[in-house]
Design a protein around this motif. Structure first.
Motif, PDB file in Angstrom:
ATOM      1  N   LEU A  52       2.752 -34.450  -5.975  1.00  0.00           N
ATOM      2  CA  LEU A  52       2.540 -34.033  -4.591  1.00  0.00           C
ATOM      3  C   LEU A  52       2.535 -35.240  -3.660  1.00  0.00           C
ATOM      4  O   LEU A  52       3.047 -35.190  -2.542  1.00  0.00           O
ATOM      5  CB  LEU A  52       1.218 -33.263  -4.482  1.00  0.00           C
ATOM      6  N   ASP A  53       1.979 -36.343  -4.139  1.00  0.00           N
ATOM      7  CA  ASP A  53       1.913 -37.548  -3.314  1.00  0.00           C
ATOM      8  C   ASP A  53       3.308 -38.073  -2.982  1.00  0.00           C
ATOM      9  O   ASP A  53       3.492 -38.730  -1.952  1.00  0.00           O
ATOM     10  CB  ASP A  53       1.104 -38.615  -4.041  1.00  0.00           C
ATOM     11  N   SER A  54       4.275 -37.795  -3.846  1.00  0.00           N
ATOM     12  CA  SER A  54       5.637 -38.268  -3.587  1.00  0.00           C
ATOM     13  C   SER A  54       6.266 -37.576  -2.386  1.00  0.00           C
ATOM     14  O   SER A  54       7.269 -38.056  -1.844  1.00  0.00           O
ATOM     15  CB  SER A  54       6.521 -38.058  -4.824  1.00  0.00           C
ATOM     16  N   LEU A  55       5.702 -36.453  -1.938  1.00  0.00           N
ATOM     17  CA  LEU A  55       6.250 -35.744  -0.783  1.00  0.00           C
ATOM     18  C   LEU A  55       5.950 -36.445   0.538  1.00  0.00           C
ATOM     19  O   LEU A  55       6.465 -36.038   1.586  1.00  0.00           O
ATOM     20  CB  LEU A  55       5.714 -34.308  -0.733  1.00  0.00           C
ATOM     21  N   ARG A  56       5.131 -37.486   0.512  1.00  0.00           N
ATOM     22  CA  ARG A  56       4.858 -38.237   1.747  1.00  0.00           C
ATOM     23  C   ARG A  56       6.154 -38.803   2.320  1.00  0.00           C
ATOM     24  O   ARG A  56       6.319 -38.883   3.540  1.00  0.00           O
ATOM     25  CB  ARG A  56       3.868 -39.367   1.496  1.00  0.00           C
ATOM     26  N   ALA A  57       7.038 -39.260   1.429  1.00  0.00           N
ATOM     27  CA  ALA A  57       8.332 -39.775   1.894  1.00  0.00           C
ATOM     28  C   ALA A  57       9.183 -38.610   2.375  1.00  0.00           C
ATOM     29  O   ALA A  57       9.433 -37.658   1.642  1.00  0.00           O
ATOM     30  CB  ALA A  57       9.038 -40.514   0.753  1.00  0.00           C
ATOM     31  N   GLY A  58       9.597 -38.679   3.621  1.00  0.00           N
ATOM     32  CA  GLY A  58      10.432 -37.614   4.166  1.00  0.00           C
ATOM     33  C   GLY A  58       9.696 -36.343   4.484  1.00  0.00           C
ATOM     34  O   GLY A  58      10.316 -35.274   4.585  1.00  0.00           O
ATOM     35  N   LEU A  59       8.365 -36.411   4.648  1.00  0.00           N
ATOM     36  CA  LEU A  59       7.581 -35.209   4.935  1.00  0.00           C
ATOM     37  C   LEU A  59       8.078 -34.548   6.215  1.00  0.00           C
ATOM     38  O   LEU A  59       8.281 -35.205   7.241  1.00  0.00           O
ATOM     39  CB  LEU A  59       6.102 -35.584   5.083  1.00  0.00           C
ATOM     40  N   GLY A  60       8.279 -33.218   6.153  1.00  0.00           N
ATOM     41  CA  GLY A  60       8.771 -32.513   7.323  1.00  0.00           C
ATOM     42  C   GLY A  60       8.365 -31.053   7.307  1.00  0.00           C
ATOM     43  O   GLY A  60       7.744 -30.560   6.356  1.00  0.00           O
ATOM     44  N   PRO A  61       8.723 -30.329   8.349  1.00  0.00           N
ATOM     45  CA  PRO A  61       8.327 -28.915   8.456  1.00  0.00           C
ATOM     46  C   PRO A  61       8.795 -28.063   7.286  1.00  0.00           C
ATOM     47  O   PRO A  61       8.148 -27.064   6.948  1.00  0.00           O
ATOM     48  CB  PRO A  61       8.975 -28.469   9.775  1.00  0.00           C
ATOM     49  N   ASP A  62       9.911 -28.429   6.669  1.00  0.00           N
ATOM     50  CA  ASP A  62      10.409 -27.625   5.553  1.00  0.00           C
ATOM     51  C   ASP A  62       9.473 -27.655   4.350  1.00  0.00           C
ATOM     52  O   ASP A  62       9.589 -26.805   3.456  1.00  0.00           O
ATOM     53  CB  ASP A  62      11.800 -28.118   5.128  1.00  0.00           C
ATOM     54  N   ASP A  63       8.570 -28.620   4.294  1.00  0.00           N
ATOM     55  CA  ASP A  63       7.631 -28.719   3.172  1.00  0.00           C
ATOM     56  C   ASP A  63       6.410 -27.826   3.349  1.00  0.00           C
ATOM     57  O   ASP A  63       5.600 -27.689   2.427  1.00  0.00           O
ATOM     58  CB  ASP A  63       7.162 -30.170   3.010  1.00  0.00           C
ATOM     59  N   GLU A  64       6.252 -27.225   4.532  1.00  0.00           N
ATOM     60  CA  GLU A  64       5.000 -26.529   4.833  1.00  0.00           C
ATOM     61  C   GLU A  64       4.741 -25.358   3.898  1.00  0.00           C
ATOM     62  O   GLU A  64       3.611 -25.180   3.407  1.00  0.00           O
ATOM     63  CB  GLU A  64       5.001 -26.039   6.282  1.00  0.00           C
ATOM     64  N   THR A  65       5.721 -24.566   3.596  1.00  0.00           N
ATOM     65  CA  THR A  65       5.508 -23.384   2.750  1.00  0.00           C
ATOM     66  C   THR A  65       4.977 -23.785   1.381  1.00  0.00           C
ATOM     67  O   THR A  65       4.015 -23.186   0.865  1.00  0.00           O
ATOM     68  CB  THR A  65       6.810 -22.592   2.600  1.00  0.00           C
TER      69      THR A  65
ATOM     70  N   LEU B 208       3.437 -26.595   0.585  1.00  0.00           N
ATOM     71  CA  LEU B 208       2.110 -27.201   0.720  1.00  0.00           C
ATOM     72  C   LEU B 208       1.037 -26.145   0.989  1.00  0.00           C
ATOM     73  O   LEU B 208      -0.099 -26.275   0.519  1.00  0.00           O
ATOM     74  CB  LEU B 208       2.128 -28.240   1.844  1.00  0.00           C
ATOM     75  N   GLU B 209       1.384 -25.106   1.714  1.00  0.00           N
ATOM     76  CA  GLU B 209       0.418 -24.021   1.941  1.00  0.00           C
ATOM     77  C   GLU B 209       0.030 -23.365   0.613  1.00  0.00           C
ATOM     78  O   GLU B 209      -1.141 -23.038   0.396  1.00  0.00           O
ATOM     79  CB  GLU B 209       1.003 -22.986   2.895  1.00  0.00           C
ATOM     80  N   ARG B 210       1.005 -23.174  -0.268  1.00  0.00           N
ATOM     81  CA  ARG B 210       0.678 -22.608  -1.581  1.00  0.00           C
ATOM     82  C   ARG B 210      -0.204 -23.560  -2.376  1.00  0.00           C
ATOM     83  O   ARG B 210      -1.097 -23.131  -3.116  1.00  0.00           O
ATOM     84  CB  ARG B 210       1.961 -22.316  -2.358  1.00  0.00           C
ATOM     85  N   ALA B 211      -0.003 -24.861  -2.202  1.00  0.00           N
ATOM     86  CA  ALA B 211      -0.810 -25.843  -2.930  1.00  0.00           C
ATOM     87  C   ALA B 211      -2.261 -25.859  -2.465  1.00  0.00           C
ATOM     88  O   ALA B 211      -3.141 -26.369  -3.171  1.00  0.00           O
ATOM     89  CB  ALA B 211      -0.202 -27.241  -2.786  1.00  0.00           C
ATOM     90  N   LEU B 212      -2.541 -25.273  -1.291  1.00  0.00           N
ATOM     91  CA  LEU B 212      -3.932 -25.190  -0.828  1.00  0.00           C
ATOM     92  C   LEU B 212      -4.776 -24.296  -1.729  1.00  0.00           C
ATOM     93  O   LEU B 212      -6.014 -24.368  -1.694  1.00  0.00           O
ATOM     94  CB  LEU B 212      -3.982 -24.658   0.608  1.00  0.00           C
ATOM     95  N   ALA B 213      -4.136 -23.436  -2.508  1.00  0.00           N
ATOM     96  CA  ALA B 213      -4.866 -22.558  -3.435  1.00  0.00           C
ATOM     97  C   ALA B 213      -4.867 -23.121  -4.854  1.00  0.00           C
ATOM     98  O   ALA B 213      -5.202 -22.405  -5.797  1.00  0.00           O
ATOM     99  CB  ALA B 213      -4.238 -21.166  -3.427  1.00  0.00           C
ATOM    100  N   ASP B 214      -4.543 -24.381  -5.015  1.00  0.00           N
ATOM    101  CA  ASP B 214      -4.451 -24.981  -6.355  1.00  0.00           C
ATOM    102  C   ASP B 214      -5.819 -25.013  -7.031  1.00  0.00           C
ATOM    103  O   ASP B 214      -6.870 -25.027  -6.372  1.00  0.00           O
ATOM    104  CB  ASP B 214      -3.900 -26.405  -6.232  1.00  0.00           C
ATOM    105  N   ARG B 215      -5.789 -25.052  -8.358  1.00  0.00           N
ATOM    106  CA  ARG B 215      -7.036 -25.110  -9.126  1.00  0.00           C
ATOM    107  C   ARG B 215      -7.756 -26.449  -8.938  1.00  0.00           C
ATOM    108  O   ARG B 215      -8.982 -26.521  -9.059  1.00  0.00           O
ATOM    109  CB  ARG B 215      -6.733 -24.906 -10.618  1.00  0.00           C
ATOM    110  N   SER B 216      -7.017 -27.507  -8.679  1.00  0.00           N
ATOM    111  CA  SER B 216      -7.600 -28.850  -8.575  1.00  0.00           C
ATOM    112  C   SER B 216      -8.041 -29.144  -7.144  1.00  0.00           C
ATOM    113  O   SER B 216      -7.268 -28.983  -6.192  1.00  0.00           O
ATOM    114  CB  SER B 216      -6.582 -29.898  -9.018  1.00  0.00           C
ATOM    115  N   ARG B 217      -9.267 -29.604  -6.987  1.00  0.00           N
ATOM    116  CA  ARG B 217      -9.764 -29.955  -5.656  1.00  0.00           C
ATOM    117  C   ARG B 217      -8.963 -31.100  -5.058  1.00  0.00           C
ATOM    118  O   ARG B 217      -8.679 -31.122  -3.857  1.00  0.00           O
ATOM    119  CB  ARG B 217     -11.243 -30.341  -5.736  1.00  0.00           C
ATOM    120  N   ASN B 218      -8.590 -32.105  -5.884  1.00  0.00           N
ATOM    121  CA  ASN B 218      -7.836 -33.251  -5.372  1.00  0.00           C
ATOM    122  C   ASN B 218      -6.458 -32.833  -4.890  1.00  0.00           C
ATOM    123  O   ASN B 218      -5.951 -33.358  -3.888  1.00  0.00           O
ATOM    124  CB  ASN B 218      -7.721 -34.330  -6.453  1.00  0.00           C
ATOM    125  N   VAL B 219      -5.838 -31.911  -5.608  1.00  0.00           N
ATOM    126  CA  VAL B 219      -4.537 -31.420  -5.172  1.00  0.00           C
ATOM    127  C   VAL B 219      -4.673 -30.688  -3.845  1.00  0.00           C
ATOM    128  O   VAL B 219      -3.860 -30.864  -2.926  1.00  0.00           O
ATOM    129  CB  VAL B 219      -3.916 -30.511  -6.251  1.00  0.00           C
TER     130      VAL B 219
END
Length: 544
Positions: free
Chosen positions: A238-251, A253-264
């Motif tokens: 997930l940290d690799s998405l910092r490079a080139g981060l843009g609006p297309d990544d939002e969907t 990343l929103e799903r990753a908000l429900a991840d099992r890991s707090r750090n994620v």
């Protein structure tokens, strides 16, 4: 070997262990069969051992021939000019003195010049001389800060060598494409195979390289296996998405908000908050705006803060950490996270249409100013907002070295990094003119190299003032070291007047003048050496 000795040796049994035992015990205590006891026995034993050695070697079966080593790949880049190649050899051969402290003397530190030499050589696209590769790899093995530039300069032959020497295996991990199975990024099947079967380090390297080439393809690759990845691996990917981060990544990343890991979840929320138009940023804007307002009933308009009274499940899903660190109040902890994640564009409309400079200048009631301004600082850095950074930095000549919004010099350094190089250098130069060098070290570290002329002049003038004050130069050793690496080499001629030992004032530290003269001599010598290095790397002009 005499005929008699040969006959004795031939008559001895070819038992190597027995000969070894006899040699250890001595012929006086044990005489091998066929050897006459007496003074000649030791010589006969050695002759027998020689004959047995020949028989043992002659009886070895030849080993299978190893696969012939493939030649090193060609490096198509132009070769270094001869003077630059000699300079590289001198830099790599230099070893700093064993002494860990004390007086440095007037000689430049060549090891500190090697990173700049590599950067300049890479900028000009030169190839490393083949004979320098082993020493270059050894230097990179000992200094991790050298590795990116050294491996780029060393080129494909460094990876070829690294596969032959375990000491250089770091090059395979550090260099993009260093792994033996790394595919061409134009090979979709090879990419998919490595992503599904590769080691973790290979997959991280692949994802990072692909992200820089095709952000959408890298995200799609990650989405395919996301549900089956380990939590610690998901975090790194997930940290690799910092490079080139843009609006297309939002969907995603929103799903990753429900991840099992707090750090994620926290990393996904951070990335989404760096997208001011994201849905998460909008939710955070609503929450933060409910906590901050302008009280117009006072004589002077004042910002008032009402921090959250709870951290609900929706806030936690959006990345707010509920448990405050030791020594922090929960409500201020929650407030800081909300303001940090809210788009900075929220505040002008919320606070009376004021510009960022006007907002930062407003008083804040009930002691909330430090917490509020610190959160705005973090938001400006995360969102790379230069306008808010300028407002929070304030004027460099302000009496307070801490500035109107930053809570520390480290915070100011991060704010400065959002400005362009010229504005950054001008601001730090103004800061030094007002506050001197003692507070400026962290700020100088974020300025582009070589320093712009106004910044270089400000640093030299401040060092000259410190010298005239009679203090010891090692109080400014950090700044002096930065000056050696960062001042423009053309500034060397301006420093000649500082090489003489100055008259020491009555209250000066004993001997400080000679130490300053030595320090400036080292600075001038280093600057001229850097100038010569750059000249040597210039392409050779064809003879007329």
């Amino acid at each position: 070997m005499s005929r008699t000795t040969a006959a004795v040796a031939a008559s001895l049994p070819d038992r190597w262990e027995e000969l070894v035992t006899t040699a250890l015990l001595g012929t006086d205590r044990r005489t091998p069969p066929g050897v006459v006891p007496g003074p000649q026995a030791p010589s006969d034993l050695l002759d027998a051992a020689a004959a047995a050695t020949v028989r043992r070697r002659a009886g070895l079966r030849p080993a299978r021939p190893a696969e012939r080593l493939r030649p090193a790949p060609e490096d198509p880049r132009p070769q270094l000019p001869p003077a630059a190649a000699r300079r590289l050899a001198a830099l790599l051969a230099h070893r700093p003195g064993a002494s860990g402290g004390g007086r440095r003397g007037a000689a430049p530190d060549l090891m500190e010049l090697l990173p700049q030499w590599l950067q300049a050589a890479n900028a000009r696209g030169y190839a490393a001389p083949p004979q320098a590769l082993p020493v270059l790899l050894d230097a990179a093995r000992g200094r991790t800060d050298l590795r990116p530039a050294a491996l780029r300069f060393a080129g494909p032959r460094a990876l070829w060598l690294a596969r032959l020497n375990p000491d250089w295996r770091f090059a395979l991990r550090a260099a993009p494409g260093g792994g033996p199975s790394a595919p061409d990024l134009r090979d979709p099947q090879g990419i998919r195979r490595l992503w599904q079967e590769g080691l973790f380090a290979e997959r991280v390297t692949l994802l990072t390289a692909l992200r820089s080439r095709d952000a959408a393809a890298a995200r799609a690759l990650l989405e395919e296996t996301w549900a089956t990845e380990r939590a610690e691996d998901r975090l790194m990917f997930l940290d690799s998405l910092r490079a080139g981060l843009g609006p297309d990544d939002e969907t995603f990343l929103e799903r990753a908000l429900a991840d099992r890991s707090r750090n994620v979840r926290a990393t996904a929320a951070e990335l989404l908050s760096a997208l001011p138009a994201s849905a998460l940023a909008a939710r955070m804007a609503v929450r933060a705006a409910a906590c901050v307002a302008v009280d117009r009933t006072r004589d002077v308009p004042t910002i008032v803060v009402e921090a959250p009274h709870e951290c609900d499940a929706a806030m936690e899903r959006d990345g707010v950490v509920a448990k405050a660190p030791a020594g922090r109040g929960e409500r201020s902890w929650w407030l800081g996270q909300l303001v940090e994640a809210a788009p900075l564009g929220t505040w002008p409309g919320r606070l009376g249409g004021r510009a960022p400079e006007e907002i930062v200048a407003l008083p804040v009631a009930d002691g909330w100013q430090g917490e509020l301004h610190a959160a705005w600082c973090r938001a400006a850095v995360r969102q790379r907002d230069a306008e808010w950074s300028r407002a929070l930095l304030g004027e460099p000549s302000a009496p307070e070295a801490g500035g109107p919004g930053a809570v520390s010099l480290a915070e100011r350094a991060r704010l400065l990094a959002t400005l362009d190089a010229g504005e950054r250098a001008a601001w730090v130069a103004g800061f030094i003119e007002t506050h001197g060098l003692s507070e400026a070290f962290q700020l100088l570290g974020v300025c582009a190299v070589p320093w712009a002329p106004p910044l270089g002049r400000a640093v030299v003038d401040a060092l000259n003032i410190a010298r005239d004050a009679g203090s010891y130069p090692w109080s400014f050793s950090g700044v002096m070291g930065l000056a050696e690496r960062c001042l423009d080499p053309s500034e060397a001629s301006r420093l000649d007047a500082l090489l003489a030992i100055p008259d020491e004032p009555e209250d000066a530290a004993p001997g400080a003048g000679s130490y300053w003269s030595e320090a400036f001599q080292r600075l001038v010598t280093t600057l001229r050496l850097r100038g010569a290095m750059l000249a040597e790397l210039a392409p050779e002009r064809p003879a007329a």
